[in-house]
Design an enzyme around this catalytic site. Structure first.
Site, PDB file in Angstrom:
ATOM      1  N   ASN A   1     -15.825 108.505   8.759  1.00 38.18           N
ATOM      2  CA  ASN A   1     -17.031 107.915   8.193  1.00 38.18           C
ATOM      3  C   ASN A   1     -17.368 108.486   6.819  1.00 38.18           C
ATOM      4  O   ASN A   1     -18.525 108.456   6.388  1.00 38.18           O
ATOM      5  CB  ASN A   1     -18.201 108.047   9.170  1.00 38.18           C
ATOM      6  CG  ASN A   1     -18.061 107.052  10.328  1.00 38.18           C
ATOM      7  OD1 ASN A   1     -17.519 105.964  10.157  1.00 38.18           O
ATOM      8  ND2 ASN A   1     -18.541 107.439  11.498  1.00 38.18           N
TER       9      ASN A   1
ATOM     10  N   LYS B   1     -21.596  93.808   7.375  1.00 32.28           N
ATOM     11  CA  LYS B   1     -21.236  94.371   8.687  1.00 32.28           C
ATOM     12  C   LYS B   1     -21.879  93.496   9.761  1.00 32.28           C
ATOM     13  O   LYS B   1     -23.096  93.314   9.768  1.00 32.28           O
ATOM     14  CB  LYS B   1     -21.733  95.821   8.783  1.00 32.28           C
ATOM     15  CG  LYS B   1     -21.302  96.523  10.051  1.00 32.28           C
ATOM     16  CD  LYS B   1     -21.580  98.030   9.960  1.00 32.28           C
ATOM     17  CE  LYS B   1     -21.123  98.770  11.197  1.00 32.28           C
ATOM     18  NZ  LYS B   1     -21.330 100.225  11.092  1.00 32.28           N
TER      19      LYS B   1
ATOM     20  N   ASP C   1     -21.563 104.282   7.877  1.00 30.15           N
ATOM     21  CA  ASP C   1     -21.717 104.118   9.328  1.00 30.15           C
ATOM     22  C   ASP C   1     -22.902 104.928   9.877  1.00 30.15           C
ATOM     23  O   ASP C   1     -22.723 105.882  10.631  1.00 30.15           O
ATOM     24  CB  ASP C   1     -20.405 104.568   9.994  1.00 30.15           C
ATOM     25  CG  ASP C   1     -20.211 103.945  11.363  1.00 30.15           C
ATOM     26  OD1 ASP C   1     -21.083 103.176  11.786  1.00 30.15           O
ATOM     27  OD2 ASP C   1     -19.183 104.243  12.000  1.00 30.15           O
TER      28      ASP C   1
ATOM     29  N   ASP D   1     -22.584 110.910  13.711  1.00 33.27           N
ATOM     30  CA  ASP D   1     -21.176 110.497  13.860  1.00 33.27           C
ATOM     31  C   ASP D   1     -20.419 110.856  12.584  1.00 33.27           C
ATOM     32  O   ASP D   1     -19.601 110.091  12.085  1.00 33.27           O
ATOM     33  CB  ASP D   1     -21.082 108.993  14.151  1.00 33.27           C
ATOM     34  CG  ASP D   1     -19.687 108.562  14.616  1.00 33.27           C
ATOM     35  OD1 ASP D   1     -18.899 109.439  15.037  1.00 33.27           O
ATOM     36  OD2 ASP D   1     -19.379 107.362  14.538  1.00 33.27           O
TER      37      ASP D   1
HETATM   38  N1  ATP Z   1     -20.053  99.493   2.289  1.00 32.05           N
HETATM   39  C1  ATP Z   1     -18.754  99.400   2.553  1.00 32.05           C
HETATM   40  N2  ATP Z   1     -17.868  99.083   1.576  1.00 32.05           N
HETATM   41  C2  ATP Z   1     -16.550  98.985   1.851  1.00 32.05           C
HETATM   42  N3  ATP Z   1     -16.008  99.181   3.055  1.00 32.05           N
HETATM   43  C3  ATP Z   1     -16.827  99.493   4.076  1.00 32.05           C
HETATM   44  C4  ATP Z   1     -18.240  99.627   3.884  1.00 32.05           C
HETATM   45  N4  ATP Z   1     -18.810  99.948   5.067  1.00 32.05           N
HETATM   46  C5  ATP Z   1     -17.804 100.020   5.953  1.00 32.05           C
HETATM   47  N5  ATP Z   1     -16.607  99.752   5.380  1.00 32.05           N
HETATM   48  C6  ATP Z   1     -15.288  99.741   6.033  1.00 32.05           C
HETATM   49  O1  ATP Z   1     -15.435  99.223   7.339  1.00 32.05           O
HETATM   50  C7  ATP Z   1     -15.051 100.189   8.306  1.00 32.05           C
HETATM   51  C8  ATP Z   1     -15.973 100.129   9.519  1.00 32.05           C
HETATM   52  O2  ATP Z   1     -17.291 100.387   9.105  1.00 32.05           O
HETATM   53  P1  ATP Z   1     -18.205 101.392   9.906  1.00 32.05           P
HETATM   54  O3  ATP Z   1     -17.588 102.722   9.957  1.00 32.05           O
HETATM   55  O4  ATP Z   1     -19.574 101.272   9.312  1.00 32.05           O
HETATM   56  O5  ATP Z   1     -18.240 100.690  11.310  1.00 32.05           O
HETATM   57  P2  ATP Z   1     -17.803 101.187  12.761  1.00 32.05           P
HETATM   58  O6  ATP Z   1     -18.885 100.765  13.661  1.00 32.05           O
HETATM   59  O7  ATP Z   1     -17.363 102.593  12.759  1.00 32.05           O
HETATM   60  O8  ATP Z   1     -16.580 100.285  13.017  1.00 32.05           O
HETATM   61  P3  ATP Z   1     -15.184 100.798  13.571  1.00 32.05           P
HETATM   62  O9  ATP Z   1     -15.389 100.934  15.034  1.00 32.05           O
HETATM   63  O10 ATP Z   1     -14.258  99.704  13.134  1.00 32.05           O
HETATM   64  O11 ATP Z   1     -14.876 102.096  12.854  1.00 32.05           O
HETATM   65  C9  ATP Z   1     -15.095 101.518   7.593  1.00 32.05           C
HETATM   66  O12 ATP Z   1     -14.174 102.419   8.137  1.00 32.05           O
HETATM   67  C10 ATP Z   1     -14.710 101.137   6.181  1.00 32.05           C
HETATM   68  O13 ATP Z   1     -13.309 101.052   6.080  1.00 32.05           O
HETATM   69 MG    MG Z   2     -17.022 104.113  11.408  1.00 32.28          MG
END
Ligand code: ATP
Ligand code: MG
Length: 268
Positions: free
Chosen positions: A200, A77, A213, A195
């Site tokens: 999430n 990330k 997240d 959140d």
């Molecule tokens: N450990 C993981 N393995 C696989 N996919 C992941 C993982 N962590 C996150 N993702 C994917 O990446 C996406 C975004 O991650 P996350 O929810 O942590 O970030 P965010 O800050 O909410 O970003 P966004 O604004 O794009 O939702 C998730 O919805 C999921 O699809």
């Molecule tokens: Mg997210």
């Protein structure tokens, strides 16, 4: 020796070329030099072997599939270091957290590095408390490396993406599982996710769940933790009642159960 030289000398030429190609094809257009150097650094430390495709590209962060030693899939990330919106939005989750007492970010970059560290720490705390989250691996600057949750390079779907395809019975089980994790988050890890929503939570093929997240999660000591907890519960119950259409317990009932597990863990 500069960082460039260091990287240059630590790989045989051919291997370096391959790594360059992997790195630039996937990340070049979106990231500044410092971010690219951070990824190089993680490659030099043999945490990341190669970057693969993008999993998700949001406003504030991008998530990539990458491979580590022995071709273990990883989720990387990467926070974008140039969003002013981000700066306003995240301060309220940092101010009030005793882990950031006296922290005065000099600039947006410093704030984002602190945020990445916070997400890593939250993830570690949750993982160690036995909450179903991706295993944290490491972080550096604005880059967080964790276990990839998926199969054959394909991430598990989010609850928001699959609930339409699942029957009510399975969805009721999923809600129960989320509530179990919610209690663990609060009573064992002493955190509030802040959140928690259908966006999430991932759902595995055998209908288990993964909470993701966790950057904005705060310690229970945070002055707004109860407000964030109530908001999480309300969002979750609203989704299950209004979107999914199942007979979910009321937010008050859920809150009451969590409070009772809190008093129990205090007495222990
Ligand atoms: N450990 C993981 N393995 C696989 N996919 C992941 C993982 N962590 C996150 N993702 C994917 O990446 C996406 C975004 O991650 P996350 O929810 O942590 O970030 P965010 O800050 O909410 O970003 P966004 O604004 O794009 O939702 C998730 O919805 C999921 O699809
Ligand atoms: Mg997210």
């Amino acid at each position: 020796m500069s960082m460039d030289d260091d990287i240059f000398y630590s790989y045989p030429r051919r291997e370096k070329r391959i790594k360059d190609k992997d790195l630039y094809e996937t990340v070049e257009e979106v990231f500044d030099t410092r971010t690219v150097m951070t990824i190089y650094n993680l490659m030099r430390r043999k945490i990341i072997k190669r970057m693969a495709g993008v999993i998700s590209s949001g406003k504030e962060a991008r998530v990539y599939l990458a491979y580590g030693p022995k071709n273990i899939p990883l989720a990387v990330k990467i926070y974008l270091t140039s969003t002013a919106m981000f700066k306003k939005g995240i301060l309220k989750y940092i101010v009030g957290d005793p882990r950031f007492e006296g922290f005065k970010p000099r600039n947006t970059r410093a704030l984002i590095y602190a945020w990445t560290r916070k997400e890593f720490r939250n993830l570690k705390r949750l993982y160690e408390a036995g909450v179903k989250v991706p295993k944290p691996i490491t972080f550096l600057n604005n880059v967080l490396v964790m276990e990839f949750m998926g199969e054959n390079g394909k991430r598990y779907p989010l609850l928001a993406e699959v609930y339409n395809e699942l029957d009510k019975e399975s969805l009721a089980e999923i809600l129960d599982k989320i509530l179990v994790e919610l209690s663990k988050i609060v009573c064992k890890a002493k955190l509030v996710h802040s959140d928690l929503s259908e966006f999430n939570v991932m759902v595995t093929p055998d209908l288990d769940i993964v909470i993701i997240d966790v950057g904005q999660a705060v310690l229970l000591d945070h002055p707004n933790s109860m407000e964030f907890l109530i908001r999480d519960i309300k969002n979750l119950i609203r989704f299950f009642r209004d979107e999914v259409g199942i007979d979910a317990p009321s937010p008050d009932k859920v809150l009451e159960e969590i409070k009772s597990c809190l008093t129990k863990t205090r007495e222990d």
